[in-house]
Structure formats: C-alpha cells, structure tokens
Scaffold this motif. Structure first.
Motif, PDB file in Angstrom:
ATOM      1  N   TYR A 180      14.966  54.651  22.875  1.00 52.98           N
ATOM      2  CA  TYR A 180      15.915  53.869  22.082  1.00 52.98           C
ATOM      3  C   TYR A 180      15.210  53.168  20.925  1.00 52.98           C
ATOM      4  O   TYR A 180      15.786  52.971  19.852  1.00 52.98           O
ATOM      5  CB  TYR A 180      16.615  52.861  22.987  1.00 52.98           C
ATOM      6  N   PHE A 181      13.947  52.795  21.141  1.00 51.82           N
ATOM      7  CA  PHE A 181      13.216  52.024  20.133  1.00 51.82           C
ATOM      8  C   PHE A 181      12.425  52.905  19.170  1.00 51.82           C
ATOM      9  O   PHE A 181      11.853  52.396  18.208  1.00 51.82           O
ATOM     10  CB  PHE A 181      12.258  51.050  20.825  1.00 51.82           C
ATOM     11  N   ASN A 182      12.389  54.213  19.431  1.00 50.37           N
ATOM     12  CA  ASN A 182      11.619  55.132  18.598  1.00 50.37           C
ATOM     13  C   ASN A 182      12.229  55.231  17.205  1.00 50.37           C
ATOM     14  O   ASN A 182      13.364  55.684  17.048  1.00 50.37           O
ATOM     15  CB  ASN A 182      11.590  56.526  19.230  1.00 50.37           C
ATOM     16  N   GLY A 183      11.497  54.790  16.201  1.00 48.70           N
ATOM     17  CA  GLY A 183      11.994  54.864  14.840  1.00 48.70           C
ATOM     18  C   GLY A 183      13.058  53.845  14.493  1.00 48.70           C
ATOM     19  O   GLY A 183      13.627  53.878  13.395  1.00 48.70           O
ATOM     20  N   MET A 184      13.363  52.920  15.413  1.00 45.20           N
ATOM     21  CA  MET A 184      14.375  51.907  15.122  1.00 45.20           C
ATOM     22  C   MET A 184      13.913  51.014  13.980  1.00 45.20           C
ATOM     23  O   MET A 184      12.766  50.581  13.938  1.00 45.20           O
ATOM     24  CB  MET A 184      14.651  51.066  16.374  1.00 45.20           C
ATOM     25  N   GLU A 185      14.821  50.714  13.054  1.00 40.61           N
ATOM     26  CA  GLU A 185      14.506  49.892  11.901  1.00 40.61           C
ATOM     27  C   GLU A 185      15.357  48.627  11.899  1.00 40.61           C
ATOM     28  O   GLU A 185      16.545  48.672  12.209  1.00 40.61           O
ATOM     29  CB  GLU A 185      14.765  50.663  10.609  1.00 40.61           C
ATOM     30  N   MET A 186      14.734  47.505  11.541  1.00 41.78           N
ATOM     31  CA  MET A 186      15.465  46.256  11.361  1.00 41.78           C
ATOM     32  C   MET A 186      15.136  45.715   9.974  1.00 41.78           C
ATOM     33  O   MET A 186      14.043  45.205   9.740  1.00 41.78           O
ATOM     34  CB  MET A 186      15.071  45.231  12.430  1.00 41.78           C
ATOM     35  N   PRO A 187      16.061  45.846   9.034  1.00 42.37           N
ATOM     36  CA  PRO A 187      15.803  45.342   7.683  1.00 42.37           C
ATOM     37  C   PRO A 187      15.664  43.818   7.704  1.00 42.37           C
ATOM     38  O   PRO A 187      16.469  43.114   8.324  1.00 42.37           O
ATOM     39  CB  PRO A 187      17.052  45.761   6.900  1.00 42.37           C
ATOM     40  N   VAL A 188      14.644  43.306   7.025  1.00 40.05           N
ATOM     41  CA  VAL A 188      14.450  41.853   6.920  1.00 40.05           C
ATOM     42  C   VAL A 188      14.530  41.399   5.467  1.00 40.05           C
ATOM     43  O   VAL A 188      14.532  40.204   5.196  1.00 40.05           O
ATOM     44  CB  VAL A 188      13.121  41.422   7.562  1.00 40.05           C
ATOM     45  N   SER A 189      14.579  42.336   4.535  1.00 40.55           N
ATOM     46  CA  SER A 189      14.802  42.047   3.125  1.00 40.55           C
ATOM     47  C   SER A 189      15.194  43.361   2.459  1.00 40.55           C
ATOM     48  O   SER A 189      15.260  44.410   3.117  1.00 40.55           O
ATOM     49  CB  SER A 189      13.542  41.461   2.475  1.00 40.55           C
ATOM     50  N   GLU A 190      15.434  43.326   1.160  1.00 41.12           N
ATOM     51  CA  GLU A 190      15.816  44.556   0.462  1.00 41.12           C
ATOM     52  C   GLU A 190      14.668  45.555   0.387  1.00 41.12           C
ATOM     53  O   GLU A 190      14.882  46.748   0.175  1.00 41.12           O
ATOM     54  CB  GLU A 190      16.317  44.218  -0.945  1.00 41.12           C
ATOM     55  N   THR A 191      13.451  45.057   0.572  1.00 38.38           N
ATOM     56  CA  THR A 191      12.285  45.942   0.429  1.00 38.38           C
ATOM     57  C   THR A 191      11.450  46.067   1.697  1.00 38.38           C
ATOM     58  O   THR A 191      10.534  46.884   1.746  1.00 38.38           O
ATOM     59  CB  THR A 191      11.372  45.425  -0.697  1.00 38.38           C
ATOM     60  N   ARG A 192      11.767  45.278   2.743  1.00 38.92           N
ATOM     61  CA  ARG A 192      10.914  45.276   3.933  1.00 38.92           C
ATOM     62  C   ARG A 192      11.737  45.548   5.184  1.00 38.92           C
ATOM     63  O   ARG A 192      12.827  44.987   5.353  1.00 38.92           O
ATOM     64  CB  ARG A 192      10.181  43.931   4.072  1.00 38.92           C
TER      65      ARG A 192
END
Length: 342
Positions: free
Chosen positions: A182-194
């Motif tokens: 489930y966590f493989n490749g999971m992304e959490m945006p924290v800004s427009e660039t990070r």
C-alpha cells in the motif's frame, strides 16, 4: 466472495482504561450483517461516532473516555471494517445508511447525536437527512461534502480517488496481499514542488515485520509498526474489505445521496469541523473540502455551526482536546446536554 476473518474476535477490548471507564464491545445482528461496536456507560444522551474509510472504532480511543462523562458513547465499525461483516458487492451510501437505521433503532433506541469523520461524516449526513426521528444533531468532522461526488472526485480533486485506486491495485485481494505494498510509491504532496514518499527500504522492512507477525500470530489482525499511528493504520488495513474502496473506484458506492439535496433536508442542529487543506495543480484538493465547499454548506444550512481546526484530516486523533471541546460546546449550545439546575 469472502468473509471477514476477524468477526469472531468481537468483545476483546484490550485497553484497561476503556474497561475501567465501563466500555464494552458487542455485535448487533441486523438480520443482514453483524455490526461491531463499543458502548460506554449511560451517563447522558447518546453520541454515535462513525470513523473514516479504512478506520475502526479504535481511532476514537483518545476521546472515548472524556466524552463518556457526559454522553453514552457508541463507536462503530461500519460494514467492511474492523470486526463488522464484509459484504463484497454490496457497498453504497444507501446500504450503509440502512445499516445505521437498523443500529439506531435496534441498539441506541432513542434520538442520538451522530458524529462522523471523513466518509463517516457523509454517513452522518445521510442519517440527518433521512432519519430525522432518530438524529438529534449531526457533526461532520472534516467531511468530503461535495468533493467526493462524481465527476469532481475522479476528475478535479482526484488525489483521494487515485489513492483508493492504488489501494485496490496493491492490496485488493485479501487472500494474497502484502499490506506494505500500500505504501509503495505513495506520494503526499507538501507543497507545489515537494512531495513526501516512503523510502523503498522502509517498505521492504515493513513487509518483513508484517510477515514475521503473521507467522507468530496466525489469524490475528496485524499489530506491528511504529509510531502508533502507523500501527493502527496497518491493523485497520488488515481488517478492511478492499471492495469497499473498489466500490468508490468503479462507481457503485455513490447510490443513495446527493449532497446538496441532503443538506437541504437537514432539520437537526449541524456542526461542521473543518481541518487543514491545500490544492495543488497536479493533485487537486489535498484534504476533505475547501473554503468554497464550507461556504456552500452554510448557504444550504444557514443555522449550521462551523469551526475551523488546524489539524490533520482525523481531527479526533491528532487534536483530541480540540475535538472534545467542539463537541461539548456544540452540545451545550443546542441544549443536547442537561443544564445544571434544570
């Protein structure tokens, strides 16, 4: 077709704090499903707590005892979650709303304040709109009102939709799944660039820990991982029917509620708790609803109470004191709780 392998574990509250406060765990057979729930001592009017998708009643552990001083608190595992029945192929807002009607009628047996987090808040809204005789007040805790309706959910504010798609793809088969995927490749945006990602080596380590736990504790929900939030998430995932998420992805779930029409039918007092949110071009809305959504709720329910809380989506877990204060102040404002001298 498959069934919940953990249904038989009901009645096994581990927390000594909850036991000491008088909480007990039961299952209610609606005639269609078994509904797992915990209930506290009868210290006041009923308060029914509905967790988010993938969540269980245990997500409320930080607030159960304090709230039980003034309410009789019920916290639920809705169908497809925790120790309640799994019913693959049978998930929708209407179906779960009918479960709630059976629970409120057969267990609570008097009008209750219904408080739901995330998708649990949509269920609370369904109850307020369709069961006015059973709902004394409703609390929507960072609830995706409007944002989880199609086509917006899939096309505009698609971050959560994409996450559910990923869940189904990675752990959608209960008989042969590695929850760490489930966590493989999971992304959490924290800004427009990070964007934050779980490192692959951490995923592999987590997978190893899960396999070790399953070998030592066969037939038990997964209880490993650190910190406690990750541990509870893994346990919740292990006790979650992925077809619940699949129903959001393939469209089955949406039958039974139009958000605007439901809000227009709300007759009881309504509190909206609004957590933090952001919107990024690549992902859409990161959060449950934006300020425009909150304003639209106000237009449809002019007397509703609103509170902005700077917190993660699961306010009751990350800011329990602020959540408790909001519930207590709302209850006092609308005279749900008996007033001294009355």
């Amino acid at each position: 077709m498959y069934s919940n392998p953990y249904e038989h574990l009901s009645g096994t509250i581990k927390s000594s704090k909850l036991k000491k406060a008088g909480f007990q765990e039961f299952q209610f057979d609606t005639g269609e499903i078994k509904f797992n729930y915990v209930v506290g001592p009868d210290n006041g009017p009923p308060l029914v707590l509905i967790p988010a998708q993938m969540g269980m009643w245990e997500s409320y552990q930080k607030v159960l005892v304090p709230l039980s001083n003034d309410f009789q608190v019920f916290a639920l595992d809705i169908r497809g979650h925790g120790k309640s029945s799994w019913t693959p192929g049978e998930y929708s807002w209407r179906i779960i709303g009918e479960d709630m009607e059976a629970f409120l009628t057969g267990v609570v047996k008097r009008p209750a304040m219904i408080a739901g987090n995330s998708s649990g808040g949509i269920i609370a809204l369904w109850c307020a709109a369709n069961l006015p005789h059973l709902v004394s007040a409703a609390v929507l805790e960072d609830t995706p009102v409007f944002s989880v309706e199609m086509p917006r959910f899939k096309e505009e504010d698609r971050f959560v939709y994409n996450g559910l798609t990923k869940l189904v793809e990675n752990i959608g088969n209960p008989s042969s799944r590695d929850l760490a995927n489930y966590f493989n490749g999971m992304e959490m945006p924290v800004s427009e660039t990070r964007t934050k990602r779980m490192p692959p080596q951490v995923v592999r380590y987590l997978s190893k820990k899960i396999r070790k736990f399953e070998k030592v504790h066969p037939g038990q929900p997964i209880e490993t991982g650190f910190p406690s939030t990750l541990r509870l998430l893994l346990k919740s995932l292990s006790m979650f029917d992925p077809d619940f998420a699949r129903a959001f992805v393939d469209g089955r779930f949406y039958e039974g509620i139009d958000h605007a029409e439901a809000l227009k039918r709300v007759q009881c007092p309504l509190l909206v708790l609004h957590g933090d949110w952001q919107r990024y071009p690549e992902h859409g809305l990161i959060g449950a609803m934006d300020d425009r959504d909150a304003g639209r709720i106000k237009e449809l329910v002019p007397d509703m109470k609103y509170r902005k809380i700077h917190a993660n989506h699961v306010i009751h877990a990350f800011k329990p004191k602020l959540y408790i204060d909001a519930i207590m102040e709302f209850a006092a404002e609308i005279d749900v709780l008996p007033q001294p001298g009355k």
